[in-house]
Scaffold this active site. Structure first.
Site, PDB file in Angstrom:
ATOM      1  N   LYS A 143       0.831  -1.207   0.000  1.00  0.00           N
ATOM      2  CA  LYS A 143       0.000   0.000   0.000  1.00  0.00           C
ATOM      3  C   LYS A 143       0.866   1.257   0.000  1.00  0.00           C
ATOM      4  O   LYS A 143       1.744   1.410   0.848  1.00  0.00           O
ATOM      5  CB  LYS A 143      -0.899  -0.001   1.249  1.00  0.00           C
ATOM      6  CG  LYS A 143      -1.897   1.120   1.302  1.00  0.00           C
ATOM      7  CD  LYS A 143      -3.259   0.640   0.863  1.00  0.00           C
ATOM      8  CE  LYS A 143      -4.287   1.732   0.966  1.00  0.00           C
ATOM      9  NZ  LYS A 143      -4.652   2.272  -0.331  1.00  0.00           N
ATOM     10  N   GLY A 196       6.373   0.614   5.651  1.00  0.00           N
ATOM     11  CA  GLY A 196       7.290  -0.306   4.974  1.00  0.00           C
ATOM     12  C   GLY A 196       7.440   0.006   3.493  1.00  0.00           C
ATOM     13  O   GLY A 196       8.542  -0.066   2.937  1.00  0.00           O
ATOM     14  N   CYS A 197       6.345   0.371   2.858  1.00  0.00           N
ATOM     15  CA  CYS A 197       6.371   0.671   1.422  1.00  0.00           C
ATOM     16  C   CYS A 197       7.148   1.949   1.147  1.00  0.00           C
ATOM     17  O   CYS A 197       7.875   2.047   0.156  1.00  0.00           O
ATOM     18  CB  CYS A 197       4.953   0.746   0.876  1.00  0.00           C
ATOM     19  SG  CYS A 197       4.070  -0.817   1.099  1.00  0.00           S
ATOM     20  N   THR A 198       7.025   2.923   2.034  1.00  0.00           N
ATOM     21  CA  THR A 198       7.781   4.167   1.902  1.00  0.00           C
ATOM     22  C   THR A 198       9.274   3.877   2.045  1.00  0.00           C
ATOM     23  O   THR A 198      10.089   4.365   1.248  1.00  0.00           O
ATOM     24  CB  THR A 198       7.308   5.190   2.955  1.00  0.00           C
ATOM     25  OG1 THR A 198       5.931   5.488   2.700  1.00  0.00           O
ATOM     26  CG2 THR A 198       8.133   6.467   2.907  1.00  0.00           C
ATOM     27  N   CYS A 204      10.475   2.049  -1.165  1.00  0.00           N
ATOM     28  CA  CYS A 204      10.529   2.952  -2.309  1.00  0.00           C
ATOM     29  C   CYS A 204      11.734   3.897  -2.199  1.00  0.00           C
ATOM     30  O   CYS A 204      12.465   4.112  -3.178  1.00  0.00           O
ATOM     31  CB  CYS A 204       9.224   3.741  -2.425  1.00  0.00           C
ATOM     32  SG  CYS A 204       9.075   4.692  -3.951  1.00  0.00           S
TER      33      CYS A 204
END
Length: 182
Positions: free
Chosen positions: A65, A70-72, A75
Site C-alpha cells: 500500500k 514499509g512501502c515508503t 521505495c
C-alpha cells in the site's frame, strides 16, 4: 420435516460460503513463464511485460500500500540506489493494487518519495491475481519477481526487507548474472 428443513438450510449456507470463497491462489515458481501484463505507471506510460522479452531482464517488486511505513522505506531505498540498479541491463518497477491517480495513488507516492523508476498500478487486481501476490486482505504481498530476458521467472523473493530492498535487488541481479550496461 424439521430434519429436511435443517438439511436445506445447511446446504444453502454451504453454497453461500463457497460462493464467497476466494479464487484458488496461483503458485508461480522459478522457470515458469511470467504472466504478461500491461499496466499504467506513475511516469504516465503503459508498460507491457512482453515488450521486454528478448531485450532485457525485468524486476517487479510488489508492495502492499502506497504511503505506508514499509512501502515508503522500500521505495526510498530503491530511489536512493537507482544508479546502482541501473548498472544492470534491467527494467525495474514497484507495483501495487493502488490506483494510479489521487492523493493516495501511485503517481503521488512516486513523486513524494522521489522515485526515479515507474510504479505500476493494478487497481482491478487482475495482474496481482495472476502473480499470486494478492493477500486475503486485498493488498499485494511484498514479493519481488525477477524475470529473465526470455520471460521466465528466474527468482521470487518472498522475504523482502524494505530497509535493504535495493541492496538485496542489486545482489540478486549479480547472482542471476544479469548483464551490466556497457
Amino acid at each position: 420435516m424439521r430434519a429436511l428443513m435443517t438439511m436445506g438450510l445447511v446446504a444453502a449456507l454451504a453454497v453461500s460460503v463457497m460462493a464467497q470463497a476466494p479464487a484458488p491462489t496461483v503458485e508461480l515458481k522459478v522457470g515458469d513463464t511470467a504472466p504478461d501484463f500491461t499496466l499504467h505507471a506513475s511516469d504516465g506510460k503503459n508498460y507491457k511485460l512482453s515488450d521486454f522479452r528478448g531485450k532485457k531482464a525485468v524486476v517487479v517488486a510488489w508492495f502492499p500500500k502506497a504511503f505506508t511505513q514499509g512501502c515508503t522505506i522500500e521505495c526510498k531505498s530503491l530511489a536512493a540506489n537507482g544508479d546502482k540498479i541501473r548498472k544492470y541491463d534491467v527494467a525495474y518497477f514497484m507495483a501495487s493494487v493502488d490506483p494510479l491517480e489521487g492523493e493516495q495513488g501511485n503517481a503521488a507516492f512516486a513523486k513524494a518519495q522521489g522515485a526515479d523508476f515507474p510504479l505500476l498500478s493494478d487497481p482491478d487486481k487482475s495482474v496481482a491475481t495472476k502473480y499470486g501476490v494478492l493477500s486475503g486482505r486485498g493488498f499485494a504481498n511484498r514479493w519481488t519477481f525477477y524475470i529473465d530476458k526470455t520471460g521466465k521467472i528466474a527468482h521470487i523473493d518472498k522475504a523482502v526487507k524494505p530497509e535493504t530492498s535495493a541492496e538485496d535487488m542489486i545482489a540478486r541481479l549479480g547472482s542471476l548474472k544479469v548483464p551490466t550496461v556497457q
